[in-house]
Write a protein that holds these residues in place. Structure first.
Motif, short mmCIF file in Angstrom:
data_model
loop_
_atom_site.label_atom_id
_atom_site.label_comp_id
_atom_site.label_asym_id
_atom_site.label_seq_id
_atom_site.Cartn_x
_atom_site.Cartn_y
_atom_site.Cartn_z
N THR B 212 0.84 -1.21 0.00
CA THR B 212 0.00 0.00 0.00
C THR B 212 0.87 1.25 0.00
O THR B 212 2.04 1.21 0.38
CB THR B 212 -0.91 0.05 1.24
N PRO B 213 0.29 2.38 -0.41
CA PRO B 213 1.08 3.62 -0.44
C PRO B 213 1.51 4.10 0.95
O PRO B 213 2.54 4.70 1.09
CB PRO B 213 0.14 4.64 -1.07
N GLY B 214 0.69 3.83 1.96
CA GLY B 214 1.04 4.33 3.29
C GLY B 214 0.63 3.37 4.38
O GLY B 214 -0.01 2.34 4.13
N TRP B 215 0.98 3.73 5.64
CA TRP B 215 0.70 2.86 6.77
C TRP B 215 -0.80 2.66 6.97
O TRP B 215 -1.26 1.55 7.24
CB TRP B 215 1.33 3.47 8.04
N SER B 216 -1.57 3.75 6.85
CA SER B 216 -2.99 3.65 7.22
C SER B 216 -3.76 2.70 6.30
O SER B 216 -4.63 1.97 6.77
CB SER B 216 -3.63 5.03 7.25
N GLU B 217 -3.44 2.70 4.99
CA GLU B 217 -4.12 1.78 4.09
C GLU B 217 -3.80 0.34 4.47
O GLU B 217 -4.67 -0.53 4.49
CB GLU B 217 -3.70 2.02 2.63
N ALA B 218 -2.52 0.07 4.76
CA ALA B 218 -2.12 -1.29 5.11
C ALA B 218 -2.82 -1.73 6.39
O ALA B 218 -3.37 -2.83 6.46
CB ALA B 218 -0.60 -1.35 5.29
#
Lengths: 518, 347
Positions: B212-218
């Motif tokens: 994912t592009p960032g931590w929150s999506e993951a």
């Protein structure tokens, strides 16, 4: 004579709009390039270009292909809540990307409805991650747009033509050939190019559902170059590559565009022929499947959000208010500019080709490049946080303009070819013509375009991240912040609020347009 | 600042009028805040979004520092940690910021190379699990990267990268080209396996559900059940435990050791408030700042407060080995490590 002289002179409103658009897109990319020069694309960049083109072509092709039976069925069938369904089916296009992804995963993901059903039947599970997942998400997001663009094409065929065809006893196939095919030839390329360029700029969808670095798009490479590595020269080069890709797509689209040449009807909205028998079954299936595909993930978003509505943090209200202000501001700007441009292009005023190009440029622009360019340009004059809201309005207005414009153009062309001579013969003043002919006749696409602009601006999380200070967060940025702090439930609640807001604005403007249409 | 509310006698149909009034009030409020702020010297701290959020450390830190400094502490948020660095580079010496807070050690070499930072001159000692002493950047919190899982769904988590690669456990990770945890994972594998890093990534390729592009999506995908494990921090289970009374999450201890993310602050050389900036850097080392960190940023404080860590933190795993490349090593290793990662995962 005055009106005739006005017709061949350069339309100043359109020229101003076009100049502003060029400054916002090419100008900002130029600022980034000037600051840094350029760098040759690497092998990884070319791989990103290939993947970007492939997924965009597949997504746009599939969206348009699926939209034809759905729009046709919607155009000729009448059933309870049809209007509500059409409006609601537009919602996925307006969702913030991560919310849309989570909604899709609730249906197609590892623990989604589809896989649970497959497991119950003892069938192997499917995985959504890969090129097919990217295309699935892009079709989910863009099918509504394609359906609406084609549906308007169907509605733009004067009812008299259908009635004539019926009284001539044309077979459904002959009707398709003489009435619907020319309309599709005129509408589908526009829809395809719009969705294709939209998917070119995809970043989070492609990466998250693509399953890994093979799914790198040009936009991700731009993001990396600007935000992570800070190599603006690479970003500038990639922005040029992105422009060229879009320009190619647009040139191809122009080559395919045709006028429908149906001429004017008396403007009565009559029932289209609704053939019975198996065709009825096909239409029911088309509408049913599309509704299921678009509304199931949407319901998942709503269900996830309702639980989170209870513990929304204090900042939600002000953030929502700022998003509303941004939406209203960009809608006013975009609708005015799109109308000026579409009218000038429709009557083939001086510079029409340039206006058309300018109105399409934002599709090719990366919001990150625009934001960075503006930042570099404006930074010496003011603190970024003081400019956050005006800049967000300007950028959103720019990015939404192509949709409003594309929606207006076919109908502005039809309006011009059908009513221009009449209006001149009546010697209407420009203002009277605008009030009596142009605005009522274009109310439907104007309202729809304004709705899309408002909704897209409410949900946009792009340039605001570059400028926002301590207290300027819009609702999407606020949601992003909640998700970044483990608060997924509150984020889902705020996302539901965002969906309601953008959808409410969309429905409001769209409804106003439909209501005002003759 | 108080404002008269719009008169309640408005006819109900004048919705736009009311709206315009409240926008006007909003604008006036902004002007008024700016006017009040002029009385005191202003210290501007450039940081990432989640630090300044109402649920982040920002509000408590601001209140505590303003109680000691007779100044106005203003945070300016600029996206995430990596975005901070590009913001500084875009602004150069013209920046209004006095202090930058939120870079991590994978970015400090590049940040130092800009020449925009001044030595911090602080003498307070941190309690990091590794020796970290940098003349320019001061640590304010830190965490161990770890793979987080649900204890009920995955009772026997893998105990090392090789274990994980051999298993059919599905993980979701972040892209090292757009996220600091993603870059941290790249460095973790590099620090643990050196030359063998590429091989490890090839083994992990079929475990990676997506990037994912960032931590929150993951983390969002993990909570939705899209993967068995997610790259996060050993402290992530503490959030669920303390804020949600949910003890179902745990971090898996890896035999290779765990890579550290050390978040740092630095003083900009072009600051117009050098004394205030120094005072703020000194304040970072005090309990007033450090005790806010664990339950707002969900990281370990750089100096363990006198009162210790909040209840719940004792349940977290304590890795025996801490891994950290120096910022120069991290910068030097980055391009090659990224190429290995891309080659292995771009199936």
């Amino acid at each position: 004579m005055a009106s005739r002289a006005g017709a061949i002179s350069v339309p100043w409103a359109a020229a101003l709009a076009a100049a502003l658009l060029a400054a916002m897109t090419l100008g900002t990319a130029g600022v980034v390039a000037l600051r840094a020069g350029a760098a040759l694309p690497t092998a990884a960049d070319w791989a990103a270009v290939r993947f970007t083109l492939l997924q965009a072509a597949l997504s746009a092709g599939l969206s348009c292909l699926l939209a034809v039976p759905v729009a046709r069925a919607l155009a000729r069938r009448r059933f309870p809540l049809r209007g509500a369904l059409i409006t609601l089916m537009g919602a996925p296009f307006l969702l913030p990307v991560i919310v849309a992804i989570l909604g899709l995963l609730a249906v197609f993901g590892r623990s989604g409805i589809v896989n649970d059903a497959l497991a119950l039947l003892g069938l192997p599970r499917i995985t959504v991650y890969g090129l097919h997942g990217v295309v699935l998400a892009h079709v989910f997001l863009n099918l509504p747009l394609a359906v609406r663009m084609l549906l308007m094409g169907w509605q733009a065929i004067p009812a008299e033509r259908f009635r004539l065809a019926q009284s001539l006893g044309l077979s459904p196939f002959a009707m398709l050939r003489h009435l619907e095919w020319p309309m599709l030839r005129a509408t589908v390329p526009g829809a395809f190019v719009t969705i294709f360029t939209l998917c070119l700029a995809s970043f989070a969808v492609a990466l998250t559902l693509g399953g890994g670095p093979a799914a790198t798009t040009v936009e991700l490479a731009i993001y990396q170059a600007l935000r992570f590595d800070f190599v603006p020269e690479r970003a500038a080069t990639l922005a040029v590559v992105q422009f060229l890709l879009c320009a190619g797509a647009l040139a191809a689209g122009w080559g395919l565009l045709r006028d429908t040449g149906f001429g004017a009807g008396i403007g009565r909205r009559a029932e289209l022929p609704a053939p019975p028998g198996w065709r009825r079954g096909v239409d029911v299936a088309a509408i049913g499947l599309a509704a299921l595909f678009l509304l199931l993930p949407l319901s998942a978003v709503v269900l996830r959000g309702v639980a989170g509505l209870a513990d929304l943090p204090q900042g939600t209200g002000p953030a929502a208010l700022r998003s509303l202000a941004v939406a209203v501001g960009s809608t006013v700007l975009t609708t005015g500019a799109a109308l000026a441009l579409a009218l000038a292009v429709a009557r083939r005023a001086g510079g029409a080709r340039l206006f058309d190009l300018a109105a399409t440029l934002p599709l090719a622009a990366s919001s990150l490049v625009i934001g960075t360019g503006l930042f570099l340009l404006l930074r010496p004059w003011a603190a970024p946080s003081d400019m956050a809201i005006p800049v967000t309005v300007a950028v959103n207005a720019t990015l939404a303009l192509p949709y409003a414009y594309r929606l207006l153009l076919p109908e502005a062309r039809a309006l011009h070819s059908d009513y221009d001579r009449l209006a001149r013969a009546l010697d209407l003043t420009p203002l009277a013509r605008l009030r009596l002919v142009t605005l009522p006749r274009l109310a439907r696409p104007l309202g729809f375009g304004a709705g899309i602009t408002a909704a897209l601006s409410t949900g946009d999380l792009g340039v605001i991240t570059l400028f926002a200070g301590e207290t300027d967060a819009t609702l999407p940025l606020f949601i992003h912040g909640l998700m970044g702090a483990y608060r997924m439930e509150a984020a889902a609640g705020a996302a539901l609020l965002l969906v309601l807001l953008s959808f409410g604005l969309f429905a409001l403007f769209d409804g106003l347009g439909r209501h005002a249409a003759p | 600042m108080e404002f008269e509310p719009p008169s309640p006698t408005y006819p109900s149909h004048m919705e736009e009028e009311k709206m315009r009034t409240s926008f006007l009030a909003l604008g006036l409020a902004t002007v008024a805040t700016a006017a009040v702020a002029q009385d005191k010297p202003v210290l501007t701290v450039l940081t990432y979004d989640s630090f300044t959020a109402e649920w982040g450390p920002g509000p408590a830190v601001e209140k505590a520092f303003e109680a000691t400094c007779a100044c106005d502490l203003q945070f300016v948020a600029a996206g995430d940690g990596a975005a901070l660095l590009s913001r500084i580079q875009m602004e150069g010496a013209a920046s209004d910021a006095d202090v930058v807070l939120g870079l991590d050690t994978n970015l400090t070499a590049a940040a130092a190379a800009t020449g925009l930072f001044a030595p911090h001159g602080q003498t307070w000692k941190n309690t990091l699990p590794v020796a970290y002493d940098d003349a320019t950047f001061l640590p304010y919190d830190w965490g161990w990267f770890a793979f987080v899982h649900d204890k009920a769904k995955l009772p026997q988590p893998p105990a090392s990268f090789e274990d994980l690669a051999a298993s059919d456990v599905k993980i979701v990770i972040q892209d090292p080209r757009s996220s600091t945890p993603g870059l941290g994972l790249l460095m973790w594998v590099k620090a643990a396996y050196g030359e063998r890093a590429g091989e490890i990534w090839q083994g992990l390729a079929d475990n990676v559900v997506t990037v994912t592009p960032g931590w929150s999506e993951a983390y969002g995908l993990f909570l939705e059940g899209e993967a068995d494990m997610v790259l996060s921090y050993t402290t992530s289970p503490a959030y669920h435990l303390i804020a949600e009374s949910d003890d179902s999450k745990a971090a898996a201890a890896f035999a290779e050791g765990h890579y550290l993310q050390v978040e740092v602050a630095g003083k900009l050389a072009a600051t117009d408030q050098p004394e205030l900036a120094d005072a703020f850097l000194a304040f970072i080392g005090t309990d007033a700042f450090q005790s806010v960190i664990p339950t707002t940023n969900w990281m370990y404080p750089a100096v363990t407060p006198a009162a210790g860590l909040p209840a719940g933190f004792e349940t977290l795993i304590q890795p025996a080995t801490s891994l950290l490349l120096s910022s120069d090593e991290a910068l030097a290793a980055r391009d090659a490590a990224l190429a290995e990662w891309q080659a292995a995962l771009a199936r």
